[in-house]
Design a protein around this motif. Structure first.
Motif, mmCIF file in Angstrom:
data_model
loop_
_atom_site.group_PDB
_atom_site.id
_atom_site.type_symbol
_atom_site.label_atom_id
_atom_site.label_comp_id
_atom_site.label_asym_id
_atom_site.label_seq_id
_atom_site.Cartn_x
_atom_site.Cartn_y
_atom_site.Cartn_z
ATOM 1 N N ALA A 1 0.820 -1.209 0.000
ATOM 2 C CA ALA A 1 0.000 0.000 0.000
ATOM 3 C C ALA A 1 0.856 1.262 0.000
ATOM 4 O O ALA A 1 1.891 1.335 0.665
ATOM 5 N N SER A 2 0.398 2.262 -0.730
ATOM 6 C CA SER A 2 1.059 3.573 -0.685
ATOM 7 C C SER A 2 0.515 4.414 0.461
ATOM 8 O O SER A 2 1.179 5.340 0.933
ATOM 9 N N HIS A 3 -0.707 4.094 0.915
ATOM 10 C CA HIS A 3 -1.363 4.821 1.990
ATOM 11 C C HIS A 3 -2.051 3.803 2.908
ATOM 12 O O HIS A 3 -2.660 2.838 2.421
ATOM 13 N N ILE A 4 -1.959 4.008 4.218
ATOM 14 C CA ILE A 4 -2.534 3.078 5.195
ATOM 15 C C ILE A 4 -3.337 3.870 6.220
ATOM 16 O O ILE A 4 -2.838 4.853 6.782
ATOM 17 N N LEU A 5 -4.567 3.430 6.467
ATOM 18 C CA LEU A 5 -5.417 4.077 7.471
ATOM 19 C C LEU A 5 -6.055 3.005 8.353
ATOM 20 O O LEU A 5 -6.604 2.027 7.847
ATOM 21 N N SER A 6 -6.015 3.216 9.662
ATOM 22 C CA SER A 6 -6.744 2.349 10.587
ATOM 23 C C SER A 6 -7.905 3.118 11.194
ATOM 24 O O SER A 6 -7.732 4.239 11.684
ATOM 25 N N SER A 7 -9.078 2.506 11.166
ATOM 26 C CA SER A 7 -10.246 3.101 11.819
ATOM 27 C C SER A 7 -10.782 2.170 12.908
ATOM 28 O O SER A 7 -11.935 2.285 13.317
ATOM 29 N N VAL A 8 -9.936 1.255 13.365
ATOM 30 C CA VAL A 8 -10.357 0.238 14.339
ATOM 31 C C VAL A 8 -10.158 0.778 15.754
ATOM 32 O O VAL A 8 -9.039 1.151 16.135
ATOM 33 N N PRO A 9 -11.212 0.803 16.574
ATOM 34 C CA PRO A 9 -11.065 1.281 17.953
ATOM 35 C C PRO A 9 -10.441 0.216 18.840
ATOM 36 O O PRO A 9 -10.355 -0.965 18.452
ATOM 37 N N PRO A 10 -10.015 0.581 20.029
ATOM 38 C CA PRO A 10 -9.460 -0.419 20.954
ATOM 39 C C PRO A 10 -10.508 -1.459 21.329
ATOM 40 O O PRO A 10 -11.717 -1.190 21.307
ATOM 41 N N GLU A 11 -10.013 -2.625 21.667
ATOM 42 C CA GLU A 11 -10.861 -3.682 22.222
ATOM 43 C C GLU A 11 -10.353 -3.966 23.621
ATOM 44 O O GLU A 11 -9.227 -4.438 23.794
ATOM 45 N N GLY A 12 -11.161 -3.652 24.616
ATOM 46 C CA GLY A 12 -10.675 -3.770 25.983
ATOM 47 C C GLY A 12 -9.579 -2.747 26.216
ATOM 48 O O GLY A 12 -9.774 -1.558 26.004
ATOM 49 N N ASP A 13 -8.420 -3.213 26.605
ATOM 50 C CA ASP A 13 -7.296 -2.310 26.887
ATOM 51 C C ASP A 13 -6.284 -2.234 25.753
ATOM 52 O O ASP A 13 -5.245 -1.581 25.900
ATOM 53 N N ALA A 14 -6.548 -2.895 24.633
ATOM 54 C CA ALA A 14 -5.541 -2.975 23.574
ATOM 55 C C ALA A 14 -6.110 -2.583 22.218
ATOM 56 O O ALA A 14 -7.309 -2.733 21.961
ATOM 57 N N ASP A 15 -5.239 -2.079 21.365
ATOM 58 C CA ASP A 15 -5.590 -1.799 19.976
ATOM 59 C C ASP A 15 -5.263 -3.040 19.157
ATOM 60 O O ASP A 15 -4.091 -3.424 19.038
#
Length: 265
Positions: A54-68
């Motif tokens: 990938a030339s561009h990377i985006l995460s939209s995932v929120p933490p689960e419990g205490d961890a990402d």
């Protein structure tokens, strides 16, 4: 052709993917329940290959419990990836309760109930020097707005006259992400509209647009909200968006809930 990898194809991620594809981008999506158009989050070989390409990377995932979960599983690969742009969709919840005061990107974080969110925000910020963190308030848009809650009989007006929130139309968030790709430097950006206000004003506007009476004014106890919905009212703040305007050349197409709700309608 630019290639965007989106980890977390939820409401905002899917809307961004649609916009990018319309502009000629190649987009790879990753989600827990993969379909014909997305990769499975647990398919490490496929996801690692996509990260490397990938030339561009985006995460939209929120933490689960205490961890990402993205950082836990793929953080090292993203840190080492050859991508020219990386981003993370965070939350203005990292600021905690400001008693109605304005907060900006320099305000303290890690307060109150969003400790995991604030930690994930900080961890993403330390991952790469080119990272863009977008702190988002309440997100609304087509199919997910006060109009839908009113239609479905789920709308409430809560008797908290001094409670103030910020929000953003999903397409303004997409526009902010795109602006950061084309113009802005790495860093933190609040993407919010120009009019923080009480949630009751949205409900009343939605009712007026739909020609329905406003629901009665209730106390928190009378409303019998879910724990998650009730926690929404535990914080009170106004989110400033000046940095995104100055550095990204971004301005919300829907500067208040009035324009945004009419567009949804």
């Amino acid at each position: 052709m630019p290639h965007m990898l989106i980890l977390g194809m939820g409401y905002t991620g899917s809307r961004l993917a649609m916009r990018l594809r319309a502009e000629g981008w190649h987009v790879t999506g990753v989600r827990r329940a993969a379909d014909a158009e997305t990769l499975d989050f647990s398919d490490e070989a496929a996801v690692l290959t996509a990260i490397a390409r990938a030339s561009h990377i985006l995460s939209s995932v929120p933490p689960e419990g205490d961890a990402d979960p993205v950082l836990t599983r793929y953080g090292a690969a993203i840190a080492a990836a050859p991508a020219i742009w990386t981003g993370y969709l965070s939350s203005t919840g990292v600021y905690g309760d400001a008693a109605g005061a304005w907060v900006d990107e320099a305000s303290p974080t890690g307060l109150a109930r969003r400790a995991a969110r604030a930690q994930a925000d900080a961890d993403w910020g330390a991952l790469r020097p080119d990272l863009r963190r977008f702190r988002l308030p309440g997100i609304y848009g087509p199919g997910r707005s006060a109009l839908d809650r009113v239609r479905e009989g789920r709308a409430h007006r809560i008797d908290l006259p001094d409670q103030v929130f910020s929000r953003a139309h999903v397409d303004d968030i997409v526009a902010g992400v795109l602006a950061s790709i084309h113009y802005g430097p790495p860093g933190i950006y609040n993407l919010s509209d120009d009019l923080p206000c009480a949630q009751n004003r949205l409900i009343e506007e939605a009712c007026a647009l739909l020609g329905q009476p406003a629901p009665p004014l209730l106390t928190l106890e009378e409303a019998q909200l879910s724990p998650m919905a009730r926690s929404f009212y535990a914080e009170n703040r106004r989110v400033a968006n000046g940095r995104a305007k100055r550095l990204l050349g971004w301005s919300p197409l829907y500067p208040t809930y009035r324009e945004g709700l009419r567009a949804c309608l």
